[in-house]
Design a protein around this motif. Sequence first.
Motif, PDB file in Angstrom:
ATOM      1  N   GLN A   4       0.769  -1.214  -0.092  1.00 23.19           N
ATOM      2  CA  GLN A   4       0.112  -0.028   0.084  1.00 23.19           C
ATOM      3  C   GLN A   4       0.967   1.263  -0.125  1.00 23.19           C
ATOM      4  OE1 GLN A   4      -2.451  -0.778   3.498  1.00 23.19           O
ATOM      5  NE2 GLN A   4      -4.058  -1.645   2.290  1.00 23.19           N
ATOM      6  N   GLN A  38      -8.937   6.879   0.680  1.00 25.53           N
ATOM      7  CA  GLN A  38      -8.960   7.310   2.203  1.00 25.53           C
ATOM      8  C   GLN A  38      -7.583   6.942   2.853  1.00 25.53           C
ATOM      9  OE1 GLN A  38     -11.574   8.098   3.970  1.00 25.53           O
ATOM     10  NE2 GLN A  38     -10.033   8.267   5.688  1.00 25.53           N
ATOM     11  N   PHE A  60      -5.068  -2.363  -2.692  1.00 24.85           N
ATOM     12  CA  PHE A  60      -6.038  -1.741  -1.951  1.00 24.85           C
ATOM     13  C   PHE A  60      -7.239  -2.575  -2.167  1.00 24.85           C
ATOM     14  CE2 PHE A  60      -3.377   1.818  -1.941  1.00 24.85           C
ATOM     15  CZ  PHE A  60      -3.319   1.929  -0.549  1.00 24.85           C
ATOM     16  N   SER A  61      -8.394  -2.898  -1.524  1.00 24.20           N
ATOM     17  CA  SER A  61      -9.492  -3.528  -2.018  1.00 24.20           C
ATOM     18  C   SER A  61     -10.533  -2.861  -2.995  1.00 24.20           C
ATOM     19  CB  SER A  61     -10.327  -4.078  -0.592  1.00 24.20           C
ATOM     20  OG  SER A  61     -10.627  -2.961   0.001  1.00 24.20           O
ATOM     21  N   GLU A  71     -11.835   3.526  -3.375  1.00 23.28           N
ATOM     22  CA  GLU A  71     -12.020   4.324  -2.426  1.00 23.28           C
ATOM     23  C   GLU A  71     -11.131   3.994  -1.055  1.00 23.28           C
ATOM     24  OE1 GLU A  71     -14.451   2.138  -4.013  1.00 23.28           O
ATOM     25  OE2 GLU A  71     -15.368   3.677  -5.243  1.00 23.28           O
ATOM     26  N   GLU A  72     -11.067   2.594  -0.890  1.00 24.08           N
ATOM     27  CA  GLU A  72      -9.926   2.476   0.063  1.00 24.08           C
ATOM     28  C   GLU A  72      -8.700   3.156  -0.160  1.00 24.08           C
ATOM     29  OE1 GLU A  72      -7.792  -1.296   2.586  1.00 24.08           O
ATOM     30  OE2 GLU A  72      -8.618  -1.660   0.412  1.00 24.08           O
TER      31      GLU A  72
END
Length: 159
Positions: free
Chosen positions: A20, A47, A39-40, A43-44
């Motif tokens: 990440q 963030q 990231f999944s 949006e993740e």
Amino acid sequence: MATIKKRTRSRKRRKLTNDQFWNLRLRRSDEQDKVRPAFSSPEERRQAWLEHRDDLMAKWSHEGRRPGAWWTYEHPKLERLPDEEDWEYLIRAGEVSPEEWEKILTNYLFILENRFSWLRMVQKLSPDEFKNACQNFNRQAKLLGEQALKKWEELYSKL
């Protein structure tokens, strides 16, 4: 009289995994890596950028460079010029401090000297490639001001 302490919610930042961190540091797109997604979801990733932005900017925002996620989420929507380097874009967009500009200028003068030697030595450049390279150097020198322009003109006159 007893003092009443207000409880403040401390928002815990989650720790980034190595994947990440490097995704935010280097990747300029929020498209998912198909092989090994960091990231999944987009949006993740956004963030995570918001949570870790200050740290990433402090460590990786210097000499005309920005973390990859900055380019995804925050860069000004200014049209890029052909062959424009990141530091040129950042200067034109007003995203560079005076201290950073000085470092960019110092680095540019050093690189200009080295690239100039390369231009003189490499005989394989076509006339169009050579002309394009010279136009880029001239554009960059103009952007950086009088000192860079004088150096460029001095070197160009020796070609």
